[in-house]
Design an enzyme around this catalytic site. Structure first.
Site, short mmCIF file in Angstrom:
data_model
loop_
_atom_site.label_atom_id
_atom_site.label_comp_id
_atom_site.label_asym_id
_atom_site.label_seq_id
_atom_site.Cartn_x
_atom_site.Cartn_y
_atom_site.Cartn_z
N CYS A 60 0.85 -1.20 0.00
CA CYS A 60 0.00 0.00 0.00
C CYS A 60 0.88 1.25 0.00
O CYS A 60 0.57 2.24 -0.68
CB CYS A 60 -0.94 0.01 1.21
SG CYS A 60 -2.35 -1.12 1.04
N HIS A 90 -6.55 -2.74 -1.19
CA HIS A 90 -5.91 -3.76 -0.35
C HIS A 90 -6.80 -4.98 -0.18
O HIS A 90 -7.96 -4.89 0.19
CB HIS A 90 -5.57 -3.20 1.04
CG HIS A 90 -4.84 -4.21 1.88
ND1 HIS A 90 -3.47 -4.34 1.86
CD2 HIS A 90 -5.30 -5.18 2.70
CE1 HIS A 90 -3.12 -5.33 2.66
NE2 HIS A 90 -4.21 -5.86 3.18
N ASN A 134 1.58 -16.34 -4.20
CA ASN A 134 1.79 -17.12 -2.99
C ASN A 134 0.72 -16.78 -1.97
O ASN A 134 0.28 -15.64 -1.88
CB ASN A 134 3.19 -16.82 -2.42
CG ASN A 134 4.31 -17.28 -3.34
OD1 ASN A 134 4.18 -18.30 -3.99
ND2 ASN A 134 5.39 -16.52 -3.39
N HIS A 175 -0.55 -10.11 -4.55
CA HIS A 175 0.35 -9.75 -5.65
C HIS A 175 0.60 -10.98 -6.51
O HIS A 175 0.63 -12.10 -6.02
CB HIS A 175 1.68 -9.17 -5.14
CG HIS A 175 2.38 -10.04 -4.15
ND1 HIS A 175 2.02 -10.10 -2.83
CD2 HIS A 175 3.44 -10.87 -4.28
CE1 HIS A 175 2.81 -10.93 -2.19
NE2 HIS A 175 3.69 -11.43 -3.04
N HIS A 195 3.36 -12.54 -9.08
CA HIS A 195 4.71 -12.49 -9.64
C HIS A 195 4.61 -12.78 -11.13
O HIS A 195 4.05 -13.81 -11.52
CB HIS A 195 5.60 -13.55 -9.00
CG HIS A 195 5.83 -13.38 -7.52
ND1 HIS A 195 6.98 -12.85 -7.01
CD2 HIS A 195 5.04 -13.67 -6.46
CE1 HIS A 195 6.90 -12.84 -5.69
NE2 HIS A 195 5.74 -13.34 -5.32
#
Ligand code: DGP
Length: 112
Positions: free
Chosen positions: A6, A45, A85, A98, A100
């Site tokens: 954030c 978030h 993950n 998130h 990757h």
């Protein structure tokens, strides 16, 4: 809320931005594990994919729609890998959803 990503999204912590729209921010991972290693995150978030419900799944849709745009912008026309993950066993170290995006070379066949 004390959330690293954030703060990165808000510009309070510097990052190497590669893409941004109203819903999504993408930046280079500080510890790259491939020639191209970018993190694609929703601006809103949410702690992980495990928190997705029918009420908030638009957050993920926006990220999913950004992935091919980011990959194209980074020249990953030969393919790439996307990983998210989750939690302790998934070794999630930052509790802000998130993805990757890894590429820029032939990646190992094994993922774990
Ligand atoms: P994960 O283990 O899936 O939660 O991945 C978190 C990733 O975030 C990890 O690959 C390293 C990266 N990371 C941690 N702190 C920072 C930071 O301050 N800046 C950037 N650009 N990446 C970070």
């Amino acid at each position: 809320m004390d959330c690293l990503f954030c703060k990165i999204i808000a510009g309070k912590i510097p990052s190497a931005k590669v893409y941004e729209n109203d819903y999504v921010y993408a930046f280079r991972d500080i510890q790259p594990q491939a020639p191209v290693h970018v993190l694609i995150v929703p601006k809103e978030h949410i702690s992980s994919i495990d928190e997705v419900t029918p009420a908030n799944s638009d957050i993920v849709r926006h990220v999913a729609e950004a992935i091919p745009e980011v990959a194209k912008a980074l020249g990953l026309e030969n393919g790439y890998r996307v990983i998210t993950n989750v939690g302790e066993d998934g070794c999630q170290s930052v509790r802000h959803l998130h993805f990757h995006l890894l590429g820029g070379a032939k990646l190992p066949e094994r993922m774990a």
